[in-house]
Scaffold this motif. Structure first.
Motif, mmCIF file in Angstrom:
data_model
loop_
_atom_site.group_PDB
_atom_site.id
_atom_site.type_symbol
_atom_site.label_atom_id
_atom_site.label_comp_id
_atom_site.label_asym_id
_atom_site.label_seq_id
_atom_site.Cartn_x
_atom_site.Cartn_y
_atom_site.Cartn_z
ATOM 1 N N SER A 28 19.924 33.923 13.547
ATOM 2 C CA SER A 28 21.291 33.512 13.254
ATOM 3 C C SER A 28 21.867 32.741 14.428
ATOM 4 O O SER A 28 21.571 33.047 15.590
ATOM 5 C CB SER A 28 22.180 34.733 12.979
ATOM 6 N N LEU A 29 22.678 31.738 14.122
ATOM 7 C CA LEU A 29 23.443 31.033 15.144
ATOM 8 C C LEU A 29 24.563 30.274 14.445
ATOM 9 O O LEU A 29 24.513 30.032 13.242
ATOM 10 C CB LEU A 29 22.574 30.076 15.968
ATOM 11 N N SER A 30 25.570 29.912 15.214
ATOM 12 C CA SER A 30 26.634 29.054 14.695
ATOM 13 C C SER A 30 26.981 28.033 15.761
ATOM 14 O O SER A 30 26.860 28.302 16.966
ATOM 15 C CB SER A 30 27.873 29.869 14.312
ATOM 16 N N LEU A 31 27.403 26.852 15.308
ATOM 17 C CA LEU A 31 27.714 25.761 16.224
ATOM 18 C C LEU A 31 28.983 25.072 15.751
ATOM 19 O O LEU A 31 29.094 24.695 14.580
ATOM 20 C CB LEU A 31 26.554 24.760 16.267
ATOM 21 N N ASP A 32 29.921 24.920 16.671
ATOM 22 C CA ASP A 32 31.192 24.291 16.327
ATOM 23 C C ASP A 32 31.044 22.779 16.157
ATOM 24 O O ASP A 32 30.150 22.159 16.765
ATOM 25 C CB ASP A 32 32.231 24.552 17.415
ATOM 26 N N LYS A 33 31.910 22.205 15.375
ATOM 27 C CA LYS A 33 31.938 20.758 15.182
ATOM 28 C C LYS A 33 32.161 20.068 16.527
ATOM 29 O O LYS A 33 33.024 20.462 17.309
ATOM 30 C CB LYS A 33 33.055 20.386 14.209
ATOM 31 N N GLY A 34 31.358 19.046 16.818
ATOM 32 C CA GLY A 34 31.474 18.310 18.066
ATOM 33 C C GLY A 34 30.706 18.910 19.219
ATOM 34 O O GLY A 34 30.686 18.341 20.322
ATOM 35 N N SER A 35 30.030 20.035 19.003
ATOM 36 C CA SER A 35 29.257 20.688 20.061
ATOM 37 C C SER A 35 27.782 20.290 19.978
ATOM 38 O O SER A 35 27.294 19.877 18.929
ATOM 39 C CB SER A 35 29.374 22.212 19.960
ATOM 40 N N ILE A 36 27.100 20.450 21.101
ATOM 41 C CA ILE A 36 25.661 20.181 21.173
ATOM 42 C C ILE A 36 24.948 21.491 21.462
ATOM 43 O O ILE A 36 25.220 22.145 22.471
ATOM 44 C CB ILE A 36 25.329 19.153 22.267
ATOM 45 N N GLY A 37 24.066 21.878 20.564
ATOM 46 C CA GLY A 37 23.277 23.082 20.754
ATOM 47 C C GLY A 37 21.836 22.739 21.081
ATOM 48 O O GLY A 37 21.388 21.608 20.891
ATOM 49 N N GLU A 203 16.299 19.286 30.471
ATOM 50 C CA GLU A 203 16.902 18.561 29.352
ATOM 51 C C GLU A 203 17.963 19.415 28.662
ATOM 52 O O GLU A 203 19.065 18.944 28.355
ATOM 53 C CB GLU A 203 15.825 18.193 28.329
ATOM 54 N N ALA A 204 17.621 20.672 28.417
ATOM 55 C CA ALA A 204 18.546 21.564 27.715
ATOM 56 C C ALA A 204 19.857 21.702 28.490
ATOM 57 O O ALA A 204 20.947 21.612 27.915
ATOM 58 C CB ALA A 204 17.895 22.939 27.527
ATOM 59 N N PHE A 205 19.744 21.912 29.802
ATOM 60 C CA PHE A 205 20.940 22.134 30.608
ATOM 61 C C PHE A 205 21.722 20.832 30.815
ATOM 62 O O PHE A 205 22.926 20.865 31.047
ATOM 63 C CB PHE A 205 20.559 22.760 31.942
ATOM 64 N N ALA A 206 21.050 19.691 30.718
ATOM 65 C CA ALA A 206 21.737 18.407 30.891
ATOM 66 C C ALA A 206 22.556 18.030 29.667
ATOM 67 O O ALA A 206 23.587 17.373 29.780
ATOM 68 C CB ALA A 206 20.717 17.304 31.189
ATOM 69 N N ILE A 207 22.120 18.459 28.491
ATOM 70 C CA ILE A 207 22.716 17.928 27.263
ATOM 71 C C ILE A 207 23.513 18.950 26.461
ATOM 72 O O ILE A 207 24.452 18.590 25.747
ATOM 73 C CB ILE A 207 21.607 17.311 26.371
ATOM 74 N N ALA A 208 23.180 20.240 26.554
ATOM 75 C CA ALA A 208 23.697 21.206 25.588
ATOM 76 C C ALA A 208 24.941 21.957 26.064
ATOM 77 O O ALA A 208 25.096 22.268 27.240
ATOM 78 C CB ALA A 208 22.610 22.209 25.222
ATOM 79 N N ASP A 209 25.816 22.272 25.092
ATOM 80 C CA ASP A 209 26.953 23.161 25.326
ATOM 81 C C ASP A 209 26.538 24.619 25.168
ATOM 82 O O ASP A 209 27.037 25.493 25.869
ATOM 83 C CB ASP A 209 28.077 22.861 24.330
ATOM 84 N N ARG A 210 25.629 24.854 24.217
ATOM 85 C CA ARG A 210 25.104 26.202 24.008
ATOM 86 C C ARG A 210 23.596 26.110 23.802
ATOM 87 O O ARG A 210 23.101 25.184 23.148
ATOM 88 C CB ARG A 210 25.759 26.885 22.801
#
Length: 260
Positions: A28-37, A203-210
Motif C-alpha cells: 500500500s502507498l498513497s501519493l499526493d497530486k504534484g508529488s514525486i514518489g 537518484e531517489a534522494f535527488a528527485i523524490a519527495d517520498r
C-alpha cells in the motif's frame, strides 16, 4: 494537496509451470497530486512489477489501484493502459530513430489539430532546453539530451501521472545525477505527479519527495528522504541506506581518480 495515487493492499504474482510465484504482497502507498514518489530497492524486489501494474500491464491478484476517483485496477477488472492517462519513461529512451526530435515529441499528439500540436511541441522543447534540437535525430544527441526528449514525449499528452522506469541507468554517474535534478525541476514546474523506480539511492534522494524502500515484494518504509536517513524503520533500511551511500561515494572517488 489532494491524494492522486493510491495503491490499496495490492498483490501480484507470475504464473509458472510450478504454479503462482508471489512477487508483491499486500503493498500500500498513497501519493499526493504534484508529488514525486520513488520505489527504491535491489533487483528482484518487485518495484518494476508495481510500476507495470500502475501502467496496466500486470493484473492484480488482490487489492486495488486508484488514480483520483477512478479505480484503474482490481481483481478481474482493469482500465486498459491507453485509457489511464499515465505517461511512461523507459531506461532505453525508446525513441524512434527515423523521426526528428519534434516528431518524437509529437508522436502521442496525432489526434490534436496541427496548430495546437505545434504549440505543445514548442512548449516542451523550451521546457527541456532543446529549442535548437527540434530538427535533429536521436543519434545526433547525447544520452542526456535523448532522455530529455523521452521526458518531453511522455509529458506531451498532458498525462495525470508519469512513471519513470530506471530512466537514468544508461547514463554515466555525473550525467545521471545532474539529469535527476533537472527532471525534478521540470516535473515541479509542470506540477506533474510521478513515480520513479530505481536501485540507485542518489537518484531517489535527488528527485523524490517520498521514497518507498522495498524488500521481497513489500515496502518496509515509505518516508521522506530525511526520514529514511534519520529515522530508519528497521535495521534493513538503515543498512541499505548506508550501503548505497558508501557505494555512491566510492563511485565518485573512482571517477575523480582517487581510487586505486
Amino acid at each position: 494537496m489532494p491524494e492522486l495515487l493510491k495503491l490499496d493492499q495490492i498483490s501480484l504474482a507470475y504464473d509458472t509451470a510450478d504454479g503462482l510465484v508471489p512477487v508483491v504482497q499486500d503493498l500500500s502507498l498513497s501519493l499526493d497530486k504534484g508529488s514525486i514518489g520513488c520505489l527504491l530497492g535491489a533487483s528482484g524486489c518487485g518495484k518494476t512489477t508495481v510500476l507495470r501494474a500502475i501502467s496496466g500491464f500486470e493484473p492484480l491478484r488482490a487489492g486495488a489501484i486508484w488514480l483520483g476517483d477512478t479505480c484503474l485496477s482490481e481483481v478481474g477488472r482493469q482500465v486498459e493502459p491507453e485509457c489511464r492517462r499515465v505517461g511512461m519513461m523507459f531506461q532505453d529512451y525508446a525513441l524512434f530513430p527515423h523521426l526528428t526530435v519534434e516528431k518524437n515529441i509529437a508522436f502521442g499528439l496525432r489526434k490534436w489539430d496541427k496548430a495546437r500540436r505545434r504549440e505543445r511541441v514548442g512548449e516542451l522543447l523550451a521546457l527541456t532546453g532543446l529549442e535548437s534540437s527540434g530538427r535533429r535525430y536521436p543519434h545526433e544527441l547525447s544520452g542526456g539530451q535523448q532522455q530529455r526528449v523521452a521526458l518531453a514525449r511522455a509529458l506531451a499528452p498532458e498525462p495525470d501521472m508519469l512513471l519513470l522506469d530506471e530512466p537514468f541507468s544508461n547514463l554515466d554517474v555525473d550525467t545521471r545525477e545532474r539529469l535527476a535534478f533537472e527532471v525534478r525541476d521540470i516535473l515541479k514546474k509542470t506540477s506533474h505527479t510521478a513515480i520513479l523506480v530505481t536501485h540507485n539511492q542518489a537518484e531517489a534522494f535527488a528527485i523524490a519527495d517520498r521514497i518507498g524502500v522495498m524488500q521481497q515484494g513489500k515496502i518496509v518504509q515509505w518516508d521522506t528522504p530525511y526520514g529514511l536517513h534519520h529515522q530508519p524503520a528497521s535495521d534493513f533500511v538503515a543498512d541499505f541506506i548506508k550501503r548505497e551511500a558508501l557505494m555512491a561515494q566510492r563511485a565518485q572517488a573512482y571517477l575523480r581518480g582517487e581510487a586505486g
